[in-house]
Every structure is written in C-alpha cells, then in structure tokens.
Motif scaffolding. Sequence first.
Motif, PDB file in Angstrom:
ATOM      1  N   LEU A  48       7.487  -2.542  11.418  1.00  0.00           N
ATOM      2  CA  LEU A  48       6.759  -2.345  10.154  1.00  0.00           C
ATOM      3  C   LEU A  48       7.812  -2.618   8.978  1.00  0.00           C
ATOM      4  CD1 LEU A  48       4.865   0.724  11.330  1.00  0.00           C
ATOM      5  CD2 LEU A  48       3.735  -1.512  10.360  1.00  0.00           C
ATOM      6  N   SER A  68       3.351   3.811  15.932  1.00  0.00           N
ATOM      7  CA  SER A  68       3.631   3.099  17.211  1.00  0.00           C
ATOM      8  C   SER A  68       4.007   1.642  16.869  1.00  0.00           C
ATOM      9  CB  SER A  68       2.451   3.127  18.012  1.00  0.00           C
ATOM     10  OG  SER A  68       1.289   2.560  17.260  1.00  0.00           O
ATOM     11  N   SER A  69       4.124   0.584  17.728  1.00  0.00           N
ATOM     12  CA  SER A  69       4.622  -0.647  17.557  1.00  0.00           C
ATOM     13  C   SER A  69       3.499  -1.177  16.472  1.00  0.00           C
ATOM     14  CB  SER A  69       4.587  -1.251  18.923  1.00  0.00           C
ATOM     15  OG  SER A  69       5.038  -2.816  18.642  1.00  0.00           O
ATOM     16  N   ALA A  70       4.308  -1.767  15.298  1.00  0.00           N
ATOM     17  CA  ALA A  70       3.436  -2.227  14.351  1.00  0.00           C
ATOM     18  C   ALA A  70       2.347  -1.795  13.901  1.00  0.00           C
ATOM     19  CB  ALA A  70       3.317  -4.032  14.613  1.00  0.00           C
ATOM     20  N   ASN A  71       2.290  -0.374  13.810  1.00  0.00           N
ATOM     21  CA  ASN A  71       1.023   0.057  13.583  1.00  0.00           C
ATOM     22  C   ASN A  71       1.363   1.655  13.005  1.00  0.00           C
ATOM     23  OD1 ASN A  71      -1.718   0.280  13.526  1.00  0.00           O
ATOM     24  ND2 ASN A  71      -2.159   0.564  15.565  1.00  0.00           N
ATOM     25  N   THR A 103      -1.249   4.972  12.493  1.00  0.00           N
ATOM     26  CA  THR A 103      -2.789   5.517  12.217  1.00  0.00           C
ATOM     27  C   THR A 103      -2.745   7.130  12.015  1.00  0.00           C
ATOM     28  OG1 THR A 103      -2.250   6.108  14.746  1.00  0.00           O
ATOM     29  CG2 THR A 103      -3.209   3.857  14.447  1.00  0.00           C
ATOM     30  N   GLY A 111      -4.773   3.795   7.925  1.00  0.00           N
ATOM     31  CA  GLY A 111      -3.870   3.173   8.809  1.00  0.00           C
ATOM     32  C   GLY A 111      -3.298   1.690   8.283  1.00  0.00           C
ATOM     33  N   ARG A 144      -1.319  -1.921   9.770  1.00  0.00           N
ATOM     34  CA  ARG A 144      -0.800  -2.698  10.811  1.00  0.00           C
ATOM     35  C   ARG A 144      -0.394  -3.987  10.607  1.00  0.00           C
ATOM     36  NH1 ARG A 144      -4.634  -6.415  12.854  1.00  0.00           N
ATOM     37  NH2 ARG A 144      -6.389  -5.843  11.807  1.00  0.00           N
ATOM     38  N   ASP A 166      -0.159  -7.587  12.521  1.00  0.00           N
ATOM     39  CA  ASP A 166      -0.605  -8.082  13.585  1.00  0.00           C
ATOM     40  C   ASP A 166       0.280  -8.825  14.369  1.00  0.00           C
ATOM     41  OD1 ASP A 166      -3.374  -7.324  14.201  1.00  0.00           O
ATOM     42  OD2 ASP A 166      -4.089  -8.895  13.404  1.00  0.00           O
ATOM     43  N   ASP A 183      -5.944  -0.374   6.476  1.00  0.00           N
ATOM     44  CA  ASP A 183      -7.519   0.182   6.628  1.00  0.00           C
ATOM     45  C   ASP A 183      -7.983   1.095   5.510  1.00  0.00           C
ATOM     46  OD1 ASP A 183      -9.715   1.409   7.514  1.00  0.00           O
ATOM     47  OD2 ASP A 183      -8.970   1.822   9.774  1.00  0.00           O
ATOM     48  N   ARG A 192     -10.723  -3.503   5.615  1.00  0.00           N
ATOM     49  CA  ARG A 192      -9.258  -3.944   6.015  1.00  0.00           C
ATOM     50  C   ARG A 192      -8.771  -4.846   4.860  1.00  0.00           C
ATOM     51  NH1 ARG A 192      -7.595  -1.844  10.769  1.00  0.00           N
ATOM     52  NH2 ARG A 192      -9.290  -1.579  12.126  1.00  0.00           N
TER      53      ARG A 192
END
Length: 171
Positions: A39, A87-90, A92, A110, A112, A114, A124, A129
């Motif tokens: 990120l 978490s990986s590229a995210n 939440t 959230g 993210r 992709d 989000d 989004r």
Amino acid sequence: MIPILQISILCFALFAGISISSSSEEEETIYKILQDNGLPSGIFPKGVTEFTFDGETGRFSVYLNHSCDAKYETELRYDTNITGTLSSANVTDLSGISAQDLFLWFPVKGIRVDVPSSGLIYFDVGVVRKQYSLSVFETPRDCVAVRRENEVESSVLSLHQVDETLGRNVI
C-alpha cells in the motif's frame, strides 16, 4: 591489575557494540508497514504521533494529535484515532477516515490496491468504490486541523457574552 584492564576493555567493547547495533536498526513506522504490505504510505497523513500494529492479525491503530483534513483528488477527513486490519494490498474494517463527495462525508470502510501496475487505488465508501490514481497517495500529505461545529458555537457564544458585557447585542 592486568585482569581489571582486560575486563574494562571487554566491557567497553561490549557497550560499543551494543550502541552501534542499536543505532543501525531502522525505526519501523506505519508508513513503512504500509509499503511492506503493498500500500502507498500516503493513505495516512503527516503527523502520526503513535501507532500500534499486530503483525499476526494485521490489526492496527494510528493516532493523530487532532482530527484533520487532507486534500487529494478529493478531500479526506482523519479522526484522531484510525483503526483497521492490514493485509496484502488491502485495508479492511477501517474506521476513522471519511471521504467527501458532493458536499457530503462518507465513512471509508476499506482501501485496496488490485494490481500495483494498474496505477489505481480503491476506497470502499459503503455504497460505491471510489477509484483514484495510486500516484496521488505516494507520499503523506499535510493535514489541516478540523474545527468542529461545537467549537464554532462556543466561540459565537463567547462573542455574544463579550458583546453583552459591553452593552451591545450583535447576535
């Protein structure tokens, strides 16, 4: 006397080694943790005073001195406490960030990325989004303190009180 000299030299060498190794370690920041997880560091503004991060669960808390607004392609509002799960590229379960759209503020739930090569990041905001250019979030932005409505009301009240003491009623 020789053993005392040897012990002194050994102690000095140990302390020197400890101080050298501790100064060469890089201090971990929330910005570095974001980058390590795919990120951009700019999703949080400048001015993070403290943070916690649990590497096993990904839960984090970020603390700012005050609520503030930062201008990107849109305006983002940051509370003094921002929490979520990384978490990986995210990100939440996010709380503490709101995005402005059409003069309304929507909570960001959230964030993210992709595919980093796509150059896009998604926010989000519940109903939709929002898509932004990833490059906009490469570096942390300055954040301007938010003045809450109750602060405005209290300053108006104090103005009213000052005017009453002067015998005027402006409001």
